[in-house]
Design an enzyme around this catalytic site. Structure first.
Site, PDB file in Angstrom:
ATOM      1  N   THR A   1      26.979   1.879  34.078  1.00 31.52           N
ATOM      2  CA  THR A   1      26.066   2.141  32.961  1.00 31.52           C
ATOM      3  C   THR A   1      24.717   1.315  33.073  1.00 31.52           C
ATOM      4  OG1 THR A   1      25.575   1.780  30.765  1.00 31.52           O
ATOM      5  CG2 THR A   1      27.372   0.402  31.534  1.00 31.52           C
ATOM      6  N   ASP A   2      23.586   1.932  32.703  1.00 28.67           N
ATOM      7  CA  ASP A   2      22.313   1.001  32.673  1.00 28.67           C
ATOM      8  C   ASP A   2      22.261  -0.078  31.658  1.00 28.67           C
ATOM      9  OD1 ASP A   2      22.390   2.291  30.095  1.00 28.67           O
ATOM     10  OD2 ASP A   2      20.312   3.091  30.704  1.00 28.67           O
ATOM     11  N   GLU A   3      23.484  -0.305  30.946  1.00 27.35           N
ATOM     12  CA  GLU A   3      23.503  -1.279  29.897  1.00 27.35           C
ATOM     13  C   GLU A   3      23.667  -2.699  30.683  1.00 27.35           C
ATOM     14  OE1 GLU A   3      25.133  -0.974  26.061  1.00 27.35           O
ATOM     15  OE2 GLU A   3      24.633   0.956  25.930  1.00 27.35           O
TER      16      GLU A   3
ATOM     17  N   LYS B   1      28.733   8.014  18.401  1.00 30.33           N
ATOM     18  CA  LYS B   1      27.452   7.644  19.224  1.00 30.33           C
ATOM     19  C   LYS B   1      26.321   8.259  18.365  1.00 30.33           C
ATOM     20  CE  LYS B   1      30.015   5.737  22.073  1.00 30.33           C
ATOM     21  NZ  LYS B   1      30.872   6.555  23.227  1.00 30.33           N
TER      22      LYS B   1
ATOM     23  N   TYR C   1      31.054  -5.061  25.688  1.00 25.05           N
ATOM     24  CA  TYR C   1      31.091  -3.754  26.414  1.00 25.05           C
ATOM     25  C   TYR C   1      30.313  -3.837  27.753  1.00 25.05           C
ATOM     26  CZ  TYR C   1      29.623   0.883  28.153  1.00 25.05           C
ATOM     27  OH  TYR C   1      29.560   1.933  28.890  1.00 25.05           O
TER      28      TYR C   1
ATOM     29  N   LYS D   1      31.529  -3.992  31.794  1.00 22.15           N
ATOM     30  CA  LYS D   1      31.181  -3.050  32.833  1.00 22.15           C
ATOM     31  C   LYS D   1      30.412  -3.734  34.039  1.00 22.15           C
ATOM     32  CE  LYS D   1      31.318   1.039  32.450  1.00 22.15           C
ATOM     33  NZ  LYS D   1      32.379   2.117  32.816  1.00 22.15           N
TER      34      LYS D   1
ATOM     35  N   ILE E   1      32.006  12.600  28.664  1.00 27.73           N
ATOM     36  CA  ILE E   1      31.777  13.137  29.984  1.00 27.73           C
ATOM     37  C   ILE E   1      32.576  13.911  30.898  1.00 27.73           C
ATOM     38  CG2 ILE E   1      30.441  12.049  32.143  1.00 27.73           C
ATOM     39  CD1 ILE E   1      29.232   9.815  30.480  1.00 27.73           C
TER      40      ILE E   1
ATOM     41  N   ASN F   1      21.792   6.893  28.992  1.00 28.54           N
ATOM     42  CA  ASN F   1      22.438   7.503  27.783  1.00 28.54           C
ATOM     43  C   ASN F   1      22.470   9.008  27.861  1.00 28.54           C
ATOM     44  OD1 ASN F   1      21.549   4.838  26.421  1.00 28.54           O
ATOM     45  ND2 ASN F   1      22.375   5.649  24.770  1.00 28.54           N
TER      46      ASN F   1
HETATM   47  P1  NAD Z   1      34.343   8.352  26.108  1.00 35.34           P
HETATM   48  O1  NAD Z   1      34.667   7.104  25.094  1.00 35.34           O
HETATM   49  O2  NAD Z   1      33.803   9.644  25.425  1.00 35.34           O
HETATM   50  O3  NAD Z   1      35.578   8.826  26.967  1.00 35.34           O
HETATM   51  C1  NAD Z   1      36.450   7.733  27.755  1.00 35.34           C
HETATM   52  C2  NAD Z   1      37.798   8.303  28.019  1.00 35.34           C
HETATM   53  O4  NAD Z   1      38.424   7.373  28.666  1.00 35.34           O
HETATM   54  C3  NAD Z   1      38.244   8.909  26.897  1.00 35.34           C
HETATM   55  O5  NAD Z   1      39.008  10.061  26.913  1.00 35.34           O
HETATM   56  C4  NAD Z   1      39.445   7.693  26.954  1.00 35.34           C
HETATM   57  O6  NAD Z   1      40.915   8.360  26.301  1.00 35.34           O
HETATM   58  C5  NAD Z   1      39.771   7.114  28.115  1.00 35.34           C
HETATM   59  N1  NAD Z   1      40.393   6.068  28.402  1.00 35.34           N
HETATM   60  C6  NAD Z   1      40.094   4.886  27.731  1.00 35.34           C
HETATM   61  N2  NAD Z   1      40.858   3.863  28.142  1.00 35.34           N
HETATM   62  C7  NAD Z   1      41.587   4.249  29.068  1.00 35.34           C
HETATM   63  C8  NAD Z   1      42.802   3.779  30.139  1.00 35.34           C
HETATM   64  N3  NAD Z   1      42.776   2.444  29.792  1.00 35.34           N
HETATM   65  N4  NAD Z   1      43.302   4.502  30.711  1.00 35.34           N
HETATM   66  C9  NAD Z   1      42.958   6.011  30.894  1.00 35.34           C
HETATM   67  N5  NAD Z   1      42.162   6.486  29.998  1.00 35.34           N
HETATM   68  C10 NAD Z   1      41.310   5.784  29.482  1.00 35.34           C
HETATM   69  O7  NAD Z   1      33.207   7.990  27.140  1.00 35.34           O
HETATM   70  P2  NAD Z   1      32.158   8.698  27.718  1.00 35.34           P
HETATM   71  O8  NAD Z   1      30.996   8.653  27.268  1.00 35.34           O
HETATM   72  O9  NAD Z   1      32.520   9.917  28.414  1.00 35.34           O
HETATM   73  O10 NAD Z   1      31.850   7.663  29.169  1.00 35.34           O
HETATM   74  C11 NAD Z   1      32.618   7.837  30.510  1.00 35.34           C
HETATM   75  C12 NAD Z   1      32.232   6.774  31.374  1.00 35.34           C
HETATM   76  O11 NAD Z   1      30.841   6.969  31.494  1.00 35.34           O
HETATM   77  C13 NAD Z   1      32.555   5.292  30.929  1.00 35.34           C
HETATM   78  O12 NAD Z   1      32.699   4.366  31.948  1.00 35.34           O
HETATM   79  C14 NAD Z   1      31.123   4.954  30.339  1.00 35.34           C
HETATM   80  O13 NAD Z   1      30.918   3.401  30.494  1.00 35.34           O
HETATM   81  C15 NAD Z   1      30.151   5.489  31.281  1.00 35.34           C
HETATM   82  N6  NAD Z   1      28.795   5.838  30.795  1.00 35.34           N
HETATM   83  C16 NAD Z   1      28.550   6.541  29.645  1.00 35.34           C
HETATM   84  C17 NAD Z   1      27.421   7.015  29.101  1.00 35.34           C
HETATM   85  C18 NAD Z   1      27.106   7.688  27.984  1.00 35.34           C
HETATM   86  O14 NAD Z   1      25.836   7.636  27.397  1.00 35.34           O
HETATM   87  N7  NAD Z   1      28.001   8.294  27.344  1.00 35.34           N
HETATM   88  C19 NAD Z   1      26.129   6.409  29.875  1.00 35.34           C
HETATM   89  C20 NAD Z   1      26.553   5.610  31.254  1.00 35.34           C
HETATM   90  C21 NAD Z   1      27.610   5.348  31.257  1.00 35.34           C
HETATM   91  O1  DAU Z   2      22.925   3.327  28.133  1.00 29.39           O
HETATM   92  C1  DAU Z   2      24.411   3.864  28.568  1.00 29.39           C
HETATM   93  C2  DAU Z   2      25.273   3.790  27.019  1.00 29.39           C
HETATM   94  O2  DAU Z   2      24.675   4.590  26.025  1.00 29.39           O
HETATM   95  C3  DAU Z   2      26.616   3.903  27.621  1.00 29.39           C
HETATM   96  O3  DAU Z   2      26.924   2.854  28.540  1.00 29.39           O
HETATM   97  C4  DAU Z   2      27.498   3.691  26.300  1.00 29.39           C
HETATM   98  O4  DAU Z   2      28.803   3.967  26.677  1.00 29.39           O
HETATM   99  C5  DAU Z   2      27.034   4.672  25.412  1.00 29.39           C
HETATM  100  O5  DAU Z   2      27.590   4.335  24.206  1.00 29.39           O
HETATM  101  C6  DAU Z   2      25.456   4.378  24.997  1.00 29.39           C
HETATM  102  O6  DAU Z   2      25.406   2.954  24.432  1.00 29.39           O
HETATM  103  P1  DAU Z   2      24.139   2.711  23.225  1.00 29.39           P
HETATM  104  O7  DAU Z   2      24.488   1.480  22.713  1.00 29.39           O
HETATM  105  O8  DAU Z   2      22.804   3.091  23.965  1.00 29.39           O
HETATM  106  O9  DAU Z   2      24.587   4.088  22.399  1.00 29.39           O
HETATM  107  P2  DAU Z   2      24.583   4.204  20.750  1.00 29.39           P
HETATM  108  O10 DAU Z   2      24.702   5.650  20.713  1.00 29.39           O
HETATM  109  O11 DAU Z   2      25.757   3.357  20.279  1.00 29.39           O
HETATM  110  O12 DAU Z   2      23.261   3.987  20.339  1.00 29.39           O
HETATM  111  C7  DAU Z   2      22.100   4.481  20.859  1.00 29.39           C
HETATM  112  C8  DAU Z   2      20.821   3.708  19.932  1.00 29.39           C
HETATM  113  O13 DAU Z   2      21.029   3.789  18.798  1.00 29.39           O
HETATM  114  C9  DAU Z   2      20.973   2.231  20.155  1.00 29.39           C
HETATM  115  O14 DAU Z   2      19.690   1.592  20.039  1.00 29.39           O
HETATM  116  C10 DAU Z   2      21.686   1.628  18.616  1.00 29.39           C
HETATM  117  C11 DAU Z   2      21.142   2.792  17.676  1.00 29.39           C
HETATM  118  N1  DAU Z   2      21.956   3.393  16.735  1.00 29.39           N
HETATM  119  C12 DAU Z   2      23.286   3.711  17.063  1.00 29.39           C
HETATM  120  C13 DAU Z   2      24.165   3.998  15.981  1.00 29.39           C
HETATM  121  C14 DAU Z   2      25.639   4.411  16.332  1.00 29.39           C
HETATM  122  C15 DAU Z   2      21.592   3.397  15.234  1.00 29.39           C
HETATM  123  O15 DAU Z   2      20.400   3.208  14.980  1.00 29.39           O
HETATM  124  N2  DAU Z   2      22.356   3.716  14.454  1.00 29.39           N
HETATM  125  C16 DAU Z   2      23.900   4.054  14.584  1.00 29.39           C
HETATM  126  O16 DAU Z   2      24.375   4.332  13.582  1.00 29.39           O
END
Ligand code: NAD
Ligand code: DAU
Length: 339
Positions: free
Chosen positions: A124-126, A187, A148, A152, A13, A177
């Site tokens: 996050t919605d989680e 992911k 996780y 959060k 993000i 997500n």
């Molecule tokens: P990501 O794992 O791709 O990126 C996380 C970044 O944080 C990485 O660049 C990592 O190097 C950095 N980081 C980790 N630990 C650190 C530390 N101690 N100090 C400084 N930097 C550090 O994650 P993302 O998907 O980009 O998610 C970003 C944020 O959004 C997170 O807080 C996550 O909980 C939230 N979020 C993500 C999603 C999603 O679907 N990806 C949805 C809702 C909320």
């Molecule tokens: O809802 C927001 C969250 O979405 C963020 O806070 C998290 O950082 C992000 O990782 C994501 O969490 P999920 O657990 O929903 O995402 P993930 O991609 O790991 O899994 C999405 C769905 O797919 C979940 O129901 C588990 C399933 N899954 C995942 C993987 C990696 C599979 O069925 N097979 C897989 O190999």
């Protein structure tokens, strides 16, 4: 020139938010501060290196000394720094406690000193846990299922307490997500796309009927922009779309987009405490004037196109020892069991 500090800005993000902010706010400077864990890529930082309004600092949000001078220069701080993968949190929760909880605590402590700076804590919605029916509002009960989401949720509670106790100007966002370019291929969506591109089986946990609500990452960035501008301090904003899809239908769509056979789908052992469904009520954010613009199917198409055209980006990650050992630990036994 106003300054945005993005902690964790070299991840998925963060990379999209950096690009969004530089493009849409030509009068702003963007500073990325990132520990560069396995989830970050040097290639993400290199995208912006020629831009005079961009700077990068490597560091941990737990390290107040190195963070303080940057925070002192910033007008707005968006905290994306976190350990983010549920499956990894089940294998090794400690780094999640350190970054997602203690790291956020460190940021909040710094903000006690710099109370003139708006702080957006990206959650996050989680944190609501599984929502079997209806939608979670910002007032819904917190019911996290994984280490996780528990860390959060803990960070959210701490942030609210710092607002009430010390007047720290924090806003919490809880997004569904995300999908889009530059997501680390552990992911669901990038894992399935890259496996399909390599003709490897696509692992689907359990029956694949679990439902997630999906947002294109640019829509998330726009929501953060609007919340930073119009959101009320001390409030929580859900960021949702209504685009609910189950995992199996996503796998099917990806294979169809790539012209690959559906026989690549492999049902494997489920994730423990696997949340069945997430769904958000985001009326509060709608009231600020935001709604999503990229429908799910278009978002998936764009995402698939990114991975098809950026093989070097994801191959480097997938061939790294850190990815390989994670893949073996998380999927080795699952694929064995599925045969
Ligand atoms: P990501 O794992 O791709 O990126 C996380 C970044 O944080 C990485 O660049 C990592 O190097 C950095 N980081 C980790 N630990 C650190 C530390 N101690 N100090 C400084 N930097 C550090 O994650 P993302 O998907 O980009 O998610 C970003 C944020 O959004 C997170 O807080 C996550 O909980 C939230 N979020 C993500 C999603 C999603 O679907 N990806 C949805 C809702 C909320
Ligand atoms: O809802 C927001 C969250 O979405 C963020 O806070 C998290 O950082 C992000 O990782 C994501 O969490 P999920 O657990 O929903 O995402 P993930 O991609 O790991 O899994 C999405 C769905 O797919 C979940 O129901 C588990 C399933 N899954 C995942 C993987 C990696 C599979 O069925 N097979 C897989 O190999």
């Amino acid at each position: 020139m106003p300054v945005l500090l993005i902690t964790g800005g070299a991840g998925f993000i963060g990379t999209n938010l950096t690009r969004y902010w530089l493009e849409n706010h030509p009068d702003w400077q963007v500073i990325v501060y990132d520990k560069m864990t396995y989830a970050a890529s040097h290639r993400n930082i290199e995208l912006f290196e020629g831009c005079p309004r961009f700077s990068f600092f490597k560091g941990d949000i737990a390290d107040r000394q190195s963070l303080e001078p940057l925070l002192a220069r910033a007008d707005l701080i968006i905290n994306l720094a976190a350990e983010t993968h549920v499956d990894r949190s089940l294998m090794d929760p400690e780094s999640f406690l350190r970054t997602d909880l203690i790291g956020t605590y460190n940021l909040l402590e710094l903000h006690r000193k710099y109370r003139d700076k708006k702080f957006i804590q990206v959650s996050t919605d989680e944190v609501y846990g599984s929502v079997p029916e209806g939608k979670a509002t910002e007032d819904s009960h917190l019911n996290p299922s994984s280490p996780y989401s528990a860390t959060k949720a803990g960070a959210d509670l701490l942030a609210i307490a710092y607002f009430k106790s010390y007047g720290v100007p924090v806003i919490i966002t809880r997004c569904c997500n995300n999908l889009g370019p530059f997501q680390y291929p552990e992911k669901l969506i990038p894992l399935l796309i890259t496996n399909a591109l390599m003709d490897l089986p696509l692992p689907i946990y359990g029956d694949g009927k679990q439902v997630r609500e999906w947002i294109y990452v640019d829509d998330h960035c726009r929501a953060l922009d609007i919340i930073a501008d119009r959101g009320q301090i001390g409030q929580i904003y859900n960021i949702g779309t209504g685009y609910e899809r189950d995992n199996l239908s996503i796998a099917t769509q990806i294979l169809n987009l790539l012209n690959k056979p559906l026989s690549l789908i492999r049902f494997v052992a489920d994730r423990p405490a696997h949340d069945k469904r997430y769904a958000l009520d985001w009326q509060k954010l709608k009231n600020l004037g935001w709604s999503p613009v990229v429908p799910f199917e278009e978002a998936l198409k764009r995402t698939v196109e990114f991975y098809v055209s950026n093989v070097t980006w994801w191959r480097e990650i997938r061939e790294s020892p850190v990815f390989r050992s994670y893949y073996e630990a998380n999927y080795g036994w699952r694929f064995q069991d599925s045969r």
